[in-house]
Design an enzyme around this catalytic site. Structure first.
Site, PDB file in Angstrom:
ATOM      1  N   HIS A 188       3.603  13.655  -2.312  1.00  0.00           N
ATOM      2  CA  HIS A 188       2.571  13.575  -3.347  1.00  0.00           C
ATOM      3  C   HIS A 188       3.102  12.937  -4.628  1.00  0.00           C
ATOM      4  O   HIS A 188       2.402  12.873  -5.633  1.00  0.00           O
ATOM      5  CB  HIS A 188       2.047  14.989  -3.639  1.00  0.00           C
TER       6      HIS A 188
ATOM      7  N   ASP B 166      11.713  -3.178 -12.064  1.00  0.00           N
ATOM      8  CA  ASP B 166      12.927  -3.482 -12.820  1.00  0.00           C
ATOM      9  C   ASP B 166      13.392  -2.246 -13.591  1.00  0.00           C
ATOM     10  O   ASP B 166      13.680  -1.241 -12.980  1.00  0.00           O
ATOM     11  CB  ASP B 166      12.713  -4.705 -13.716  1.00  0.00           C
TER      12      ASP B 166
ATOM     13  N   LYS C 279       4.086  10.220  -7.424  1.00  0.00           N
ATOM     14  CA  LYS C 279       3.466   8.966  -7.854  1.00  0.00           C
ATOM     15  C   LYS C 279       4.373   8.322  -8.911  1.00  0.00           C
ATOM     16  O   LYS C 279       4.336   8.683 -10.097  1.00  0.00           O
ATOM     17  CB  LYS C 279       2.068   9.205  -8.436  1.00  0.00           C
TER      18      LYS C 279
ATOM     19  N   ALA D 143       6.263   4.789  -5.160  1.00  0.00           N
ATOM     20  CA  ALA D 143       6.077   6.027  -4.402  1.00  0.00           C
ATOM     21  C   ALA D 143       4.670   6.537  -4.665  1.00  0.00           C
ATOM     22  O   ALA D 143       4.270   6.707  -5.821  1.00  0.00           O
ATOM     23  CB  ALA D 143       7.100   7.080  -4.805  1.00  0.00           C
ATOM     24  N   SER D 144       3.925   6.770  -3.594  1.00  0.00           N
ATOM     25  CA  SER D 144       2.541   7.220  -3.731  1.00  0.00           C
ATOM     26  C   SER D 144       2.142   7.986  -2.478  1.00  0.00           C
ATOM     27  O   SER D 144       2.838   7.932  -1.455  1.00  0.00           O
ATOM     28  CB  SER D 144       1.617   6.015  -3.927  1.00  0.00           C
ATOM     29  N   LEU D 145       1.031   8.694  -2.565  1.00  0.00           N
ATOM     30  CA  LEU D 145       0.502   9.364  -1.386  1.00  0.00           C
ATOM     31  C   LEU D 145       0.084   8.331  -0.339  1.00  0.00           C
ATOM     32  O   LEU D 145       0.395   8.458   0.843  1.00  0.00           O
ATOM     33  CB  LEU D 145      -0.684  10.251  -1.776  1.00  0.00           C
ATOM     34  N   TYR D 146      -0.606   7.288  -0.797  1.00  0.00           N
ATOM     35  CA  TYR D 146      -1.079   6.253   0.118  1.00  0.00           C
ATOM     36  C   TYR D 146      -1.435   4.988  -0.647  1.00  0.00           C
ATOM     37  O   TYR D 146      -1.511   4.988  -1.880  1.00  0.00           O
ATOM     38  CB  TYR D 146      -2.296   6.740   0.915  1.00  0.00           C
ATOM     39  N   LEU D 147      -1.623   3.912   0.077  1.00  0.00           N
ATOM     40  CA  LEU D 147      -2.143   2.659  -0.447  1.00  0.00           C
ATOM     41  C   LEU D 147      -3.512   2.437   0.168  1.00  0.00           C
ATOM     42  O   LEU D 147      -3.668   2.493   1.400  1.00  0.00           O
ATOM     43  CB  LEU D 147      -1.206   1.503  -0.087  1.00  0.00           C
ATOM     44  N   GLY D 148      -4.504   2.213  -0.677  1.00  0.00           N
ATOM     45  CA  GLY D 148      -5.855   1.998  -0.183  1.00  0.00           C
ATOM     46  C   GLY D 148      -5.995   0.680   0.564  1.00  0.00           C
ATOM     47  O   GLY D 148      -5.038  -0.106   0.684  1.00  0.00           O
TER      48      GLY D 148
ATOM     49  N   GLY E 223      -8.839  -1.611   0.140  1.00  0.00           N
ATOM     50  CA  GLY E 223      -9.853  -2.490  -0.421  1.00  0.00           C
ATOM     51  C   GLY E 223      -9.276  -3.767  -1.007  1.00  0.00           C
ATOM     52  O   GLY E 223      -8.088  -4.061  -0.904  1.00  0.00           O
TER      53      GLY E 223
END
Length: 521
Positions: A195, A202, A197, A101-106, A108
């Site tokens: 928001h 596992d 993170k 769970a995160s705000l976004y995945l970059g 790069g």
């Protein structure tokens, strides 16, 4: 005023009931069920050496389920490169579940390598004839959809290739109608975000303030704590993320978005201004909290972990989802401050400093404990050097910090409330959370870590998650002390002269905009 503070602390110390009538709680919310004996641990089972520290904070079980673990299961991750390497290795070797769970995945190369590791884990599971591995990824819709190449384009190959990979994009119910139509990219993110993170593989997981982006893997200072082999805690966070995914939009390999099969309420296309969506989503989250907070059966209560003297650490997940009316973290934070006394010291860190009026009033006017508040300098802001209006954001935070500093001085509390700025050459600052010292103890007894910045966005607009960790494990306490020492070593105290420097000048228009739009910072 000092007498009033002492009376309030006496009242708080004499009761275990929620203080919803205290004026600082903006709205009432019932405590979790069976809060006095969550997971079946009566007070008498506490080790004598744990009573002073762990019992002092046991009231936190009103606001989140209680989990007992061993201090050696916890590892402080001090550097962003270490965070990235641990994340990659554990992801590649996932066997049962991978929940992010995160705000976004970059977008790069480092992020591409991380996606490749997810693909490798799925391929390894297939080659072994196993269908056990589940992959669940929760991101924010607006941030994850920004630009032509974005989080969605990064993850679609996984969706096309692996049926057990699920990607969901949370869409705030407050971005709708004409506002959604006229709000451009970046600006629509001010309305509300996912928001949280949480990076779970596992039975281990990292609770973090960092996003899945190259800055957070290289030179953006944040906090990350790894919990190793903690199945009950991992089950909770896995269920929390999946519960949130259930009312988020499901991403498909053709880049289309659909409601989850068992969810019928659209986040922004309904006709009731999102009220049904918010109510149903709140119920979903509360069911997750109550399920994991219920008293376990006799066999579980008598299991080894609850009778093991080495379980010297207690963890309380604290959830804040302001748009949905879930305010556990806010209430726990206020009560934590109110229960402190003049012999306690709280070190608080925020990458984007904009304390709510509630937090400000409590810290300045209603407690006697010492505060050392670490914020970002303008140069260390993640918005420093950004193009367009985004480049002016650091000056908004300068203005907000100055307003808080003036309130501290006006109240005559600058002898116990100290503000500091983080600045490290070539680094940006995104650290958040707090460390709590009891009665001048040389080691911290409690830390709070996760995604909230203690500002208006965290409390009212975004989905947030953090944990309060209480420990009597000396090695872990020393890790926590070293963690904040490293952060504070790169800081300078703020004084009235700080705001008179030329690089701290805030134009009038910026001050007006910040004052009017403070709720969006």
């Amino acid at each position: 005023m000092a007498l009033a503070r002492r009376c309030l602390r006496i009242i708080l110390s004499k009761t275990d009931l929620p203080r919803h009538n205290v004026k600082y709680f903006c709205s009432a919310q019932p405590p979790l069920q069976d809060s006095k004996n969550i997971q079946g641990i009566p007070p008498s089972s506490l080790n004598p050496t744990q009573v002073d520290g762990i019992k002092k904070f046991s009231w936190l079980n009103k606001f989140g389920p209680e989990f007992r673990i061993r201090g050696e299961q916890v590892q402080i991750i001090s550097e962003p490169q270490q965070f990235y390497e641990i994340l990659k290795v554990k992801t590649r070797n996932a066997k049962k579940r991978l929940t992010l769970a995160s705000l976004y995945l970059g977008t790069g190369q480092l992020e591409l390598d991380l996606v490749s590791n997810i693909d490798e884990a799925c391929r390894a599971a297939q080659s072994q004839g196993s269908s056990d591995l589940e992959v669940n990824i929760l991101l924010d819709h607006t941030r994850g959809s920004r630009g032509r190449v974005n989080s969605r384009t990064m993850l679609r190959p996984l969706l096309e290739k692996w049926p057990k990979v699920k990607v969901a994009l949370y869409h705030t119910p407050d971005l709708r109608g004409w506002l959604k139509n006229v709000c451009p990219e970046r600006f629509n993110e001010f309305i509300g975000l996912n928001h949280m993170k949480i990076y779970l593989i596992d039975d281990s997981f990292i609770i973090s303030g960092a996003n899945l982006s190259s800055d957070y893997f290289t030179n953006r200072q944040d906090r990350n704590i790894l919990f190793n082999d903690c199945p009950q805690l991992a089950n909770f966070f896995n269920d929390l993320v999946k519960s949130t995914m259930s009312f988020s939009l499901q991403l498909h390999g053709d880049d289309t978005l659909h409601l989850s099969p068992d969810w019928k309420i659209h986040p922004f296309l309904d006709s009731d201004k999102g009220q049904n969506f918010k109510s149903a989503a709140k119920t979903k989250v509360q069911q997750c909290l109550i399920t994991h907070s219920s008293v376990q059966d006799e066999a579980t209560r008598n299991s080894r972990i609850f009778n093991d003297a080495s379980t010297d650490t207690v963890v309380y997940p604290l959830i804040q989802m302001g748009p949905l009316g879930v305010k556990n973290d806010e209430m726990a934070t206020v009560e934590l401050f109110l229960r402190s006394d003049s012999t306690d010291q709280i070190l608080l860190s925020s990458g984007y400093f904009n304390l709510t009026d509630q937090y400000t009033d409590v810290i300045i006017d209603n407690v006697d404990s010492k505060f050392n508040i670490l914020i970002s300098s303008p140069k260390a802001s993640g918005f420093s050097g950004a193009k367009g209006l985004a480049g002016t954001v650091p000056y908004s935070y300068i203005y907000l910090a100055r307003q808080f500093y003036k309130k501290v001085c006006k109240a005559g509390q600058n002898h116990r409330i100290n503000m500091l700025e983080y600045e490290r050459d070539g680094w940006t600052f995104h650290s958040k959370g707090l460390w709590y010292y009891v009665r001048n103890d040389p080691l911290p007894r409690l830390t709070v870590i996760g995604s909230p910045n203690y500002g208006y966005r965290s409390v009212y607009k975004d989905l947030e998650c953090q944990v309060a960790l209480v420990t009597e494990n000396k090695s872990l306490q020393e890790q926590l002390r070293q963690e904040h020492v490293r952060l504070y070593d790169n800081s300078q105290s703020i004084s009235a002269e700080t705001f008179l420097r030329s690089d701290r000048y805030v134009p009038l228009w910026n001050r007006v905009v910040t004052s009017v739009g403070r709720d969006f910072f």
